[in-house]
Every structure is written in structure tokens, then in C-alpha cells.
Design a protein around this motif. Structure first.
Motif, PDB file in Angstrom:
ATOM      1  N   ASP A  96     113.775  35.412 -10.541  1.00 48.38           N
ATOM      2  CA  ASP A  96     113.140  36.135 -11.970  1.00 48.38           C
ATOM      3  C   ASP A  96     112.898  34.908 -12.855  1.00 48.38           C
ATOM      4  O   ASP A  96     113.794  34.182 -13.166  1.00 48.38           O
ATOM      5  CB  ASP A  96     114.373  37.020 -12.296  1.00 48.38           C
ATOM      6  N   LEU A  97     111.528  34.753 -12.901  1.00 50.62           N
ATOM      7  CA  LEU A  97     110.917  33.560 -13.644  1.00 50.62           C
ATOM      8  C   LEU A  97     110.422  33.972 -15.064  1.00 50.62           C
ATOM      9  O   LEU A  97     109.881  33.530 -15.734  1.00 50.62           O
ATOM     10  CB  LEU A  97     109.816  32.808 -13.084  1.00 50.62           C
ATOM     11  N   SER A  98     111.057  35.392 -15.442  1.00 49.74           N
ATOM     12  CA  SER A  98     110.658  35.844 -16.564  1.00 49.74           C
ATOM     13  C   SER A  98     111.323  35.059 -17.947  1.00 49.74           C
ATOM     14  O   SER A  98     110.791  35.425 -19.057  1.00 49.74           O
ATOM     15  CB  SER A  98     110.889  37.189 -16.724  1.00 49.74           C
ATOM     16  N   ALA A  99     112.176  34.333 -17.762  1.00 49.55           N
ATOM     17  CA  ALA A  99     112.870  33.378 -18.697  1.00 49.55           C
ATOM     18  C   ALA A  99     113.047  32.254 -18.369  1.00 49.55           C
ATOM     19  O   ALA A  99     114.211  31.669 -18.316  1.00 49.55           O
ATOM     20  CB  ALA A  99     114.084  34.205 -19.351  1.00 49.55           C
ATOM     21  N   MET A 100     112.027  31.482 -17.911  1.00 45.87           N
ATOM     22  CA  MET A 100     111.893  30.099 -17.552  1.00 45.87           C
ATOM     23  C   MET A 100     111.769  29.056 -18.430  1.00 45.87           C
ATOM     24  O   MET A 100     110.626  29.055 -19.187  1.00 45.87           O
ATOM     25  CB  MET A 100     110.836  30.187 -16.380  1.00 45.87           C
ATOM     26  N   PRO A 101     112.796  28.199 -18.638  1.00 49.34           N
ATOM     27  CA  PRO A 101     112.512  27.059 -19.676  1.00 49.34           C
ATOM     28  C   PRO A 101     111.403  26.070 -19.213  1.00 49.34           C
ATOM     29  O   PRO A 101     111.541  25.954 -18.112  1.00 49.34           O
ATOM     30  CB  PRO A 101     113.829  26.370 -19.831  1.00 49.34           C
ATOM     31  N   GLU A 102     110.938  25.446 -20.084  1.00 51.06           N
ATOM     32  CA  GLU A 102     110.032  24.386 -19.760  1.00 51.06           C
ATOM     33  C   GLU A 102     110.429  23.447 -20.985  1.00 51.06           C
ATOM     34  O   GLU A 102     110.380  23.618 -22.023  1.00 51.06           O
ATOM     35  CB  GLU A 102     108.399  24.674 -19.859  1.00 51.06           C
ATOM     36  N   VAL A 103     110.419  22.011 -20.343  1.00 50.09           N
ATOM     37  CA  VAL A 103     110.610  21.001 -21.345  1.00 50.09           C
ATOM     38  C   VAL A 103     109.893  19.797 -21.009  1.00 50.09           C
ATOM     39  O   VAL A 103     109.625  19.550 -19.751  1.00 50.09           O
ATOM     40  CB  VAL A 103     112.051  20.579 -21.284  1.00 50.09           C
TER      41      VAL A 103
ATOM     42  N   GLY B 217     108.947  45.619 -34.998  1.00 47.27           N
ATOM     43  CA  GLY B 217     109.280  47.044 -35.002  1.00 47.27           C
ATOM     44  C   GLY B 217     110.708  46.708 -34.231  1.00 47.27           C
ATOM     45  O   GLY B 217     111.947  46.991 -34.854  1.00 47.27           O
ATOM     46  N   SER B 218     110.651  46.514 -33.054  1.00 48.21           N
ATOM     47  CA  SER B 218     112.049  46.400 -32.258  1.00 48.21           C
ATOM     48  C   SER B 218     112.753  45.305 -32.537  1.00 48.21           C
ATOM     49  O   SER B 218     114.155  45.121 -32.474  1.00 48.21           O
ATOM     50  CB  SER B 218     111.901  46.387 -30.739  1.00 48.21           C
ATOM     51  N   GLY B 219     111.980  44.201 -32.735  1.00 47.09           N
ATOM     52  CA  GLY B 219     112.738  42.818 -33.275  1.00 47.09           C
ATOM     53  C   GLY B 219     113.335  41.984 -31.745  1.00 47.09           C
ATOM     54  O   GLY B 219     113.777  41.078 -31.950  1.00 47.09           O
ATOM     55  N   ARG B 220     112.614  42.762 -30.673  1.00 47.13           N
ATOM     56  CA  ARG B 220     112.930  41.921 -29.604  1.00 47.13           C
ATOM     57  C   ARG B 220     112.518  40.739 -29.099  1.00 47.13           C
ATOM     58  O   ARG B 220     111.451  40.459 -29.251  1.00 47.13           O
ATOM     59  CB  ARG B 220     112.829  42.734 -28.194  1.00 47.13           C
ATOM     60  N   LEU B 221     113.488  39.608 -28.645  1.00 45.15           N
ATOM     61  CA  LEU B 221     112.911  38.418 -28.784  1.00 45.15           C
ATOM     62  C   LEU B 221     111.937  38.324 -27.499  1.00 45.15           C
ATOM     63  O   LEU B 221     112.346  38.526 -26.511  1.00 45.15           O
ATOM     64  CB  LEU B 221     114.157  37.457 -28.652  1.00 45.15           C
ATOM     65  N   LEU B 222     110.757  37.499 -27.753  1.00 46.90           N
ATOM     66  CA  LEU B 222     109.828  37.525 -26.659  1.00 46.90           C
ATOM     67  C   LEU B 222     109.524  36.024 -26.442  1.00 46.90           C
ATOM     68  O   LEU B 222     109.157  35.858 -25.087  1.00 46.90           O
ATOM     69  CB  LEU B 222     108.325  38.020 -27.139  1.00 46.90           C
ATOM     70  N   GLY B 223     109.715  35.022 -27.258  1.00 49.73           N
ATOM     71  CA  GLY B 223     109.631  33.730 -26.810  1.00 49.73           C
ATOM     72  C   GLY B 223     110.153  32.659 -28.082  1.00 49.73           C
ATOM     73  O   GLY B 223     110.196  33.156 -29.090  1.00 49.73           O
TER      74      GLY B 223
ATOM     75  N   MET C 196     118.872  32.242 -22.607  1.00 53.79           N
ATOM     76  CA  MET C 196     120.071  33.349 -22.349  1.00 53.79           C
ATOM     77  C   MET C 196     119.726  34.505 -23.378  1.00 53.79           C
ATOM     78  O   MET C 196     119.901  35.761 -22.847  1.00 53.79           O
ATOM     79  CB  MET C 196     121.347  32.691 -22.690  1.00 53.79           C
ATOM     80  N   ALA C 197     119.261  34.445 -24.581  1.00 50.43           N
ATOM     81  CA  ALA C 197     119.051  35.411 -25.318  1.00 50.43           C
ATOM     82  C   ALA C 197     118.017  36.296 -24.766  1.00 50.43           C
ATOM     83  O   ALA C 197     117.712  37.615 -25.036  1.00 50.43           O
ATOM     84  CB  ALA C 197     118.526  35.030 -26.814  1.00 50.43           C
ATOM     85  N   ILE C 198     116.746  35.661 -24.312  1.00 48.22           N
ATOM     86  CA  ILE C 198     115.709  36.454 -23.908  1.00 48.22           C
ATOM     87  C   ILE C 198     116.168  37.266 -22.594  1.00 48.22           C
ATOM     88  O   ILE C 198     115.618  38.327 -22.460  1.00 48.22           O
ATOM     89  CB  ILE C 198     114.498  35.429 -23.971  1.00 48.22           C
ATOM     90  N   ARG C 199     116.868  36.526 -21.580  1.00 52.82           N
ATOM     91  CA  ARG C 199     117.462  37.154 -20.534  1.00 52.82           C
ATOM     92  C   ARG C 199     118.321  38.382 -20.779  1.00 52.82           C
ATOM     93  O   ARG C 199     118.265  39.582 -20.149  1.00 52.82           O
ATOM     94  CB  ARG C 199     118.104  36.209 -19.804  1.00 52.82           C
ATOM     95  N   ALA C 200     118.964  38.474 -21.969  1.00 49.39           N
ATOM     96  CA  ALA C 200     119.835  39.609 -22.324  1.00 49.39           C
ATOM     97  C   ALA C 200     119.257  40.567 -23.123  1.00 49.39           C
ATOM     98  O   ALA C 200     119.639  41.601 -23.305  1.00 49.39           O
ATOM     99  CB  ALA C 200     121.032  38.895 -23.205  1.00 49.39           C
ATOM    100  N   GLY C 201     117.768  40.370 -23.452  1.00 44.06           N
ATOM    101  CA  GLY C 201     117.168  41.366 -24.057  1.00 44.06           C
ATOM    102  C   GLY C 201     117.439  41.391 -25.615  1.00 44.06           C
ATOM    103  O   GLY C 201     117.378  42.623 -26.227  1.00 44.06           O
ATOM    104  N   MET C 202     117.928  40.284 -26.151  1.00 41.45           N
ATOM    105  CA  MET C 202     118.272  40.319 -27.622  1.00 41.45           C
ATOM    106  C   MET C 202     117.513  40.742 -28.634  1.00 41.45           C
ATOM    107  O   MET C 202     116.327  39.987 -28.402  1.00 41.45           O
ATOM    108  CB  MET C 202     119.459  39.176 -27.922  1.00 41.45           C
TER     109      MET C 202
END
Length: 219
Positions: free
Chosen positions: A110-117, A171-177, A194-200
Motif C-alpha cells: 500500500d503506497l497511499s502513505a509513502m514518504p518522499e525525502v 469538515g472532517s479534519g482528516r489529515l490528507l498530507g 503514521m498519522a495518515i496511515r491511521a486516518g487521524m
């Protein structure tokens, strides 16, 4: 640092006079002793004769699904020879999952929360959606940008160059990026992953305990 960055600039002609490279661009003529041409990377697959075994490629990159499986169900691939993002950690994760799947398992990447540096100075790091990408994807967003002059750790380091930006769903405040420019951006971004992966949500993130005098406290 003596670096001149020209935005929206294209070269129309390059020649070498024996001592200098001379570039004609829409921003004027440039002259330099050395010239770096960065055109990306092409997978080294052209001599593998992949067509004969039914393995599809696109511009040399082997097309795979989230199980690392190619168009030939008996062949798996991972790493820079594939159409996945070219990062060491993506290749390592893909390789382990390919091995699991080749031996009867069912592992997905799952690459939906993939960090890039980008390891410049300061570092540049991102995960999830930028504000522009989120709006293109149909999200209504709310964003906040925090300059590092507001982060105690940066003040102690005497280095306040940079910022932390959070993109959330309105509205929801869900973290997107999250996008970060900071000396330790590569270290900081993993907490956002980790926060995005957890849907925080941003409020849930803000309610967490962050050690005082750390860069990640800026989140």
C-alpha cells in the motif's frame, strides 16, 4: 550559497566551444564550464526479452499490481525495474512481498502513505496529498503552514529556515498530507506517515503528546 535557480526556463540549444557549454534559453544565454543533464532513469530491461514470456512493460518499466505480480501470473518483479516509485524502501518492501506471494502467500504493498525525502540542506519531505493534488482529487481542503521560527527546537538550533504545512479535509479534519522543509524533515515526516496511515484527524494529532524541544512537535 551562490546558486541561481531559473524557474520556467527551457534550453533551445546547447553547444560546446572547447572550454564552455553555452546554452540558449528563454531567459537568456548561459555559459558554464560544466553541464549536468538530468533526464531521469530508465529500467535496464531491454535485453530481458520480456515480450516472449508475456510480461508487459511501459517505457521499459515492468507493469505490476500491488502484489508485485506482472501480466504473467508466474512472474513477479520489484524495485526500480518496475513502474513503482523509485525509492530504496519501496524496492525493499516490494521485494519482501514478492517473495511472500511467490511462495503461496498474499501480501500487498500500500503506497497511499509513502514518504518522499530530498536530502538537500534544508531537507524537503512530503507524504500524502499536496493542497493542489487534493483539490484536483475532489477534496475540499483546509491548510495551515507553520514557519520554523515558531518551533522551539528550531530556535535552539539557530536554524529557522523552512516550514511545516498540513493539508486536511475540510469538515472532517482528516489529515490528507504533510509537506516539510527543515534540516530534519526526513526524520519528522515519518510521524506524519503514521498519522495518515491511521486516518487521524488534525485534532487527534494535536492531542498527542510530543516531546518538548523536538522538530516533530511542530506538527
Amino acid at each position: 550559497e551562490g546558486i541561481n535557480v531559473l524557474e520556467h526556463t527551457e534550453a533551445s540549444e546547447v553547444r560546446y566551444d572547447g572550454q564552455h557549454f553555452i546554452l540558449k534559453t528563454n531567459a537568456g544565454t548561459l555559459k558554464a564550464e560544466q553541464l549536468l543533464v538530468a533526464t531521469g532513469r530508465t529500467p535496464n530491461t531491454e535485453n530481458l526479452d520480456l515480450k516472449t514470456i508475456g510480461v508487459q512493460t511501459e517505457r521499459g518499466a515492468i507493469t505490476i499490481n500491488d502484489r508485485m505480480q506482472t501480466s504473467n501470473s508466474r512472474v513477479y518483479a520489484a524495485g526500480d525495474c518496475t513502474n513503482q516509485p523509485k525509492f530504496v524502501y519501496v524496492a525493499a518492501a516490494g521485494g519482501s512481498r514478492a517473495a511472500i506471494n511467490m511462495t503461496g502467500g498474499d501480501a500487498h504493498l500500500d503506497l497511499s502513505a509513502m514518504p518522499e525525502v530530498i536530502f538537500t540542506d534544508p531537507q524537503v519531505a512530503t507524504v500524502g496529498l499536496s493542497e493542489a493534488d487534493a483539490k484536483t482529487g475532489g477534496y475540499v481542503t483546509e491548510s495551515r503552514t507553520l514557519g520554523l521560527e515558531n518551533v522551539p527546537r528550531a530556535l535552539v538550533n539557530f536554524d529557522t529556515q523552512g516550514f511545516i504545512k498540513i493539508v486536511a479535509e475540510s469538515g472532517s479534519g482528516r489529515l490528507l498530507g504533510v509537506q516539510v522543509v527543515a534540516g530534519e524533515a526526513g526524520e519528522l515526516i515519518q510521524a506524519a506517515v503514521m498519522a495518515i496511515r491511521a486516518g487521524m484527524t488534525v485534532n487527534e494529532l494535536a492531542d498527542e503528546l510530543f516531546p518538548y524541544l523536538t522538530m516533530v512537535e511542530g506538527l
